[in-house]
Motif scaffolding. Structure first.
Motif, PDB file in Angstrom:
ATOM      1  N   LEU A 375       0.825  -1.200   0.000  1.00  0.00           N
ATOM      2  CA  LEU A 375       0.000   0.000   0.000  1.00  0.00           C
ATOM      3  C   LEU A 375       0.861   1.253   0.000  1.00  0.00           C
ATOM      4  N   ASP A 379       1.225   4.123  -3.172  1.00  0.00           N
ATOM      5  CA  ASP A 379       0.494   5.324  -2.774  1.00  0.00           C
ATOM      6  C   ASP A 379       0.447   6.326  -3.936  1.00  0.00           C
ATOM      7  N   TYR A 411      -7.090   6.127   3.982  1.00  0.00           N
ATOM      8  CA  TYR A 411      -7.221   4.714   3.642  1.00  0.00           C
ATOM      9  C   TYR A 411      -8.247   3.981   4.512  1.00  0.00           C
ATOM     10  N   LEU A 416      -3.238   0.611   8.211  1.00  0.00           N
ATOM     11  CA  LEU A 416      -1.936   0.748   7.571  1.00  0.00           C
ATOM     12  C   LEU A 416      -0.795   0.411   8.517  1.00  0.00           C
TER      13      LEU A 416
END
Length: 512
Positions: A375, A379, A411, A416
């Motif tokens: 992730l 980005d 998100y 995260l």
């Protein structure tokens, strides 16, 4: 100018005694009059809090007051032992059994007081520190300072709100005081060894606690409920991984002491059995790698001494893996793994999903270890400055004093902060992550060189051997979970290991 008698230089006291031998016989007249007023105010404050008839509040405030008094009463190593007991035994138990989530702040608060005491001692003994030898430990300290600098740069660059600064600094920085103290001050060898031997007592205390949690708290649907005294929420996850990591390192240190002739064989094997029981109840998959790696390193010379020893270790290793897998499958994985249709699916449900970069659950917010890094890498709003210094400490935190951080909001509902490395990349960028990783890597190299050169006594070599294995495990922890970023238990254990390495490198009695 009035000085506190507890911080007088040893050299001054020696000179006074030489000039006037009767000075040694004079009784201490007590604390300076200047300290009576704040102590009286503290006593009045505690009394007022007691009148509120709130046991949890009284416990927290009373502990905080006692911690402040320790600053003036205990020596530095004594304060560390209090920090050790509070972090590994008390605060986690209060969170788990009494539902006092703010108890974790007590460990961070005492770590800050420990730093203040170290600064006071540093000012008093600054002349002595100038004569201290520089060595491998300096690279570790430089990397730690670079990380703190990267942390500060990210704060300034991203203009992080004050409340978020406080929350992020509290979560990441206080335990660095242990590394600072072990870097600057020579600790007596028996004090350093006593700090590590305390690990044995902590592991022994886990046994009745994990047995209670297994039989009376954990259920078939609970998640990481068996955490010992390391903290968590019954049924909703806890620090079982850190409990097992702590146990594995204690087992490695016991084996290292036995190998060095500092511990009897009966005591060592009995302790290994206790640790093995905790691992079986803790259900941490990484133990399949952690324990064999630690024991193989600390006992490498004994294992490679003969074919019989090598075969014996291989048999014990196979027995450990087979027994652990059988117990885990029976107690924890049974239905989950057995319902899979093929071997690949069984491996995935047994832990292989950790490495799937596409494993993202938008309903629960859970992401795999690999996905937490994927992730960040993908980005779409990342710029070069954001890649280098991150979005600011606390940016990936799903909740805090001001709510979720900047990227955590973007998100949502994804978590995260699944791994320490993911948090570092989002919060302090590549520069901060490289500094933190270098700190661990330099510690590993320093300990390995210390062992290779056979510096110090056999007891010190046992410590160094254990620290080599410990740093390998902590490097793995960067991508295993997030504990290194905000859990006082994981942070204190890390700083204790790194601090021991720099202490041995800088102050070892024998240099070659």
């Amino acid at each position: 100018m009035m000085r506190l008698p507890l911080f007088h230089r040893a050299a001054t006291a020696t000179a006074t005694a030489a000039a006037n031998p009767r000075a040694l016989a004079r009784p201490n007249r007590g604390l300076p009059l200047m300290l009576l007023l704040p102590f009286m105010l503290l006593a009045i404050f505690v009394g007022m809090v007691g009148g509120l008839d709130s046991p949890p509040l009284i416990a927290i405030v009373g502990t905080a007051v006692l911690s402040v008094l320790m600053l003036f009463v205990l020596p530095l190593h004594g304060m560390f032992w209090c920090l050790f007991v509070l972090t590994f035994l008390l605060q986690g138990s209060a969170v788990y059994f009494l539902k006092l989530r703010p108890s974790a702040w007590l460990a961070f608060g005492l770590a800050i007081l420990f730093f203040c005491r170290a600064l006071l001692d540093l000012v008093v003994h600054k002349r002595e520190q100038r004569r201290m030898r520089k060595g491998d430990g300096s690279t570790v300290e430089i990397a730690a300072l670079l990380f703190v600098a990267a942390f500060a740069v990210s704060l300034v660059f991203n203009r992080v709100p004050k409340s978020q600064i406080f929350s992020a600094a509290k979560a990441m920085l206080p335990m660095f005081s242990v590394l600072f103290a072990l870097y600057w001050f020579r600790w007596k060898e028996n004090h350093l060894e006593a700090s590590w031997r305390m690990m044995f007592w902590v592991v022994l205390i886990q046994v009745p606690v994990v047995l209670y949690q297994h039989f009376f708290v954990a259920t078939a649907t609970s998640f990481d409920s068996i955490v010992g005294t390391f903290g968590g929420t019954p049924g909703f996850g806890g620090n079982s991984a850190i409990m097992v990591l702590f146990t594995v390192l204690a087992m490695g240190y016991a084996a290292a002491r036995w190998n060095a002739g500092q511990m009897s064989g009966k005591a060592m094997w009995a302790f290994q059995a206790v640790g093995f029981a905790i691992i079986l109840l803790g259900e941490v998959k990484a133990a399949f790698i952690w324990l064999p790696l630690v024991l193989a390193w600390v006992l490498r010379r004994r294992i490679l001494r003969s074919i019989a020893a090598f075969i014996g270790f291989a048999v014990l290793l196979a027995a450990f893996i087979g027994t652990t897998y059988t117990v885990y499958e029976t107690l924890y994985w049974g239905k989950k793994v057995q319902s899979a249709h093929n071997v690949a699916e069984k491996l995935d449900r047994g832990g292989g999903y950790f490495f799937d970069p596409n494993n993202v659950n938008y309903r629960t917010g859970e992401v795999s270890r690999a996905a937490s890094l994927a992730l960040w890498a993908n980005d779409p709003l990342a710029t070069v400055p954001r890649r280098l210094v991150g979005y600011g400490p606390g940016a990936s935190k799903p909740s805090g004093l001001l709510g979720a951080g900047e990227v955590a909001k973007r998100y949502q509902p994804l978590h995260l902060d699944a791994t320490a490395l993911g948090i570092l990349l989002w919060d302090v960028g590549l520069l901060g992550a490289l500094a933190y990783g270098s700190m661990l890597l330099f510690s590993l190299l320093a300990a390995w060189r210390y062992v290779r050169r056979k510096q110090g006594s056999v007891a010190q070599l046992a410590l160094a051997d254990t620290c080599v294995a410990a740093m390998l495990l902590f490097l793995m922890m960067l991508v295993y979970n997030r504990a290194l970023m905000d859990e006082p238990t994981a942070q204190l254990l890390l700083m204790m290991c790194m601090g021991t390495i720099v202490q041995l490198c800088r102050f070892s009695a024998s240099q070659r």
